[in-house]
Each structure stands twice: as C-alpha cells, then as structure tokens.
Write an enzyme that holds these catalytic residues in place. Structure first.
Site, PDB file in Angstrom:
ATOM      1  N   ARG A 199       0.445  10.443  -0.211  1.00  0.00           N
ATOM      2  CA  ARG A 199       0.998  11.339   0.828  1.00  0.00           C
ATOM      3  C   ARG A 199       1.635  12.803   0.817  1.00  0.00           C
ATOM      4  NH1 ARG A 199       0.632   8.338   7.112  1.00  0.00           N
ATOM      5  NH2 ARG A 199      -1.437   7.132   6.190  1.00  0.00           N
ATOM      6  N   LYS A 224     -11.159  -1.665   6.676  1.00  0.00           N
ATOM      7  CA  LYS A 224     -10.294  -1.381   7.110  1.00  0.00           C
ATOM      8  C   LYS A 224     -10.900  -0.651   8.627  1.00  0.00           C
ATOM      9  CE  LYS A 224      -6.699   2.664   6.857  1.00  0.00           C
ATOM     10  NZ  LYS A 224      -5.646   3.213   5.692  1.00  0.00           N
ATOM     11  N   GLU A 268       0.984  -1.691  -0.158  1.00  0.00           N
ATOM     12  CA  GLU A 268      -0.146   0.286   0.117  1.00  0.00           C
ATOM     13  C   GLU A 268       1.291   1.239  -0.093  1.00  0.00           C
ATOM     14  OE1 GLU A 268      -2.968   2.321   3.128  1.00  0.00           O
ATOM     15  OE2 GLU A 268      -2.528   0.287   3.339  1.00  0.00           O
TER      16      GLU A 268
END
Length: 222
Positions: free
Chosen positions: A56, A140, A52
C-alpha cells in the site's frame, strides 16, 4: 497442533503452513524502510513470524526485501497483491507468501509460477468456488466484519467444509476469539499488532507485547 515451517530462504511453504504458524498474521503498513527490520524483530520476539507487509506504500517492496535479508527468523509475505506484476515483484523482493484482497486466475497463476502460496480474499460463495476451481482451499475472508463476521463463516462450514479461512478486516483482539473458535478458521489477520503510534515512536517493546498477547489466543483448528 502448530506447524513449524523452516524459516530458511530455500524452504517453500504451503498456505496452510502460513496460517497454522500462529493465531494471528499481522497486517503491516510501512512507510519507512528504516523501521522494517526493527518492527520484524519486535514481532518475532513476541512469537509472531509470519508477517504480511501490504503493498500500500511505495516503500513496501524495499521493506519486504530488508526483512527477508536481515531477519531470517521471520517469514515475510506481501499483502494487497492485486496483479500478476505485484506477485512477481513481491517474490523478487523475497516474499515467501502472498495475500490478496480478492482473487483472479492471473494472480493465482503468477503466485504458482513464482513458487509462493497465495491466500486470496473472498466474501461470497461464488468467489470461494472460483478459488477452489484453481485448487485453492486456504482463503482469506475479507472484509470479515463487514461481510458477515463469524456468523457468515459458521454458515459456510456446511457447503464449504473443506475450506480453511483467515478472516481479516475489522478483526481486533476483542473479537478475534469469536473467529478462532470456529473449526474452519485457522488464524486471523489484524493490524492491531502494529499500531501507528507505536511505529511512529519506535515503541518496539509495546509491539513485542502485543505479539505475545496475540500468540496466546486459543483456536479450535490446531
């Protein structure tokens, strides 16, 4: 039993396959495209294929593209997907799955349209129900430790017995086992596999060792 989804670019995955592949999905922040392929190869060498890469940093999409192109053994996904535009961009870059800190119908629809599974972030019962209304049962739990930790997931096992979770946020090698012992937890997400100092110094052997250690974690689900 572990799932072993094909890593070829044409194979479409389910969210459950993404979660089942290994006990840990590394949460990766990259600022240097030159490190992306080396990092991915180091993680794969340790037995971790589902990667993943979080959106960002400005370099994130280029890093996803590089891994998708140059490390076929890896299955690269995008994290911090917060909008339909994010979902479309990461799919175009070659991401095979998406992870979000929360959930909106627009993000879910965009991932569905792009043909990539989504692991949406939830922290309350209402958020779980909203995701379930759109057909999502692999979620999640975020931020896991701050939102109640293993005790919260254990409590959710009753009313949400058909939901599978990947707790992320404050998860470490020390507390991962408490999450993975729960029957509704398939895997955890963690940033400890890619420590900033190891990235800064190109210590790929250390990252491979951390991946191997994570791969050995026991879980009750599979």
């Amino acid at each position: 039993m572990n799932a072993h989804p094909e890593s070829g670019a044409g194979a479409q995955l389910t969210a459950l396959q993404v979660m089942q592949d290994a006990p840990v999905i590394p949460v990766i922040v990259l600022t240097d495209v030159a490190q992306a392929v080396l990092l991915a190869r180091a993680l794969v060498a340790g037995g971790i294929r589902m990667l993943e890469v979080t959106l960002r940093t400005p370099q994130a999409l280029a890093c996803i593209e590089a891994i998708a192109r140059d490390v076929p053994e890896a299955v690269v996904g995008a994290g911090t997907v917060r909008s339909a535009a994010d979902a479309q961009a990461c799919a175009m870059a070659g991401a095979r799955f998406a992870v979000s800190p929360g959930y909106t119908h627009a993000v879910g629809q965009a991932c569905h349209d792009a043909g990539i599974p989504l692991l949406p972030g939830v922290a309350t019962g209402s958020e779980i129900m909203a995701a379930q209304e759109d057909g999502l049962t692999e979620l999640k739990f975020f931020p896991a430790m701050q939102a109640g930790g293993p005790a919260m997931l254990k409590a959710w096992g009753g009313p949400f017995g058909d939901v599978h979770f990947c707790p992320t946020g404050g998860v470490t090698i020390e507390n991962a086992g408490a999450f993975l012992a729960l029957p509704n937890v398939v895997c955890v997400g963690g940033s400890w596999l890619t420590p900033a100092d190891a990235l800064a110094h190109g210590n790929w052997s250390r990252i491979t060792a951390l991946a191997y250690q994570a791969r050995q974690l026991k879980r009750s689900f599979c």
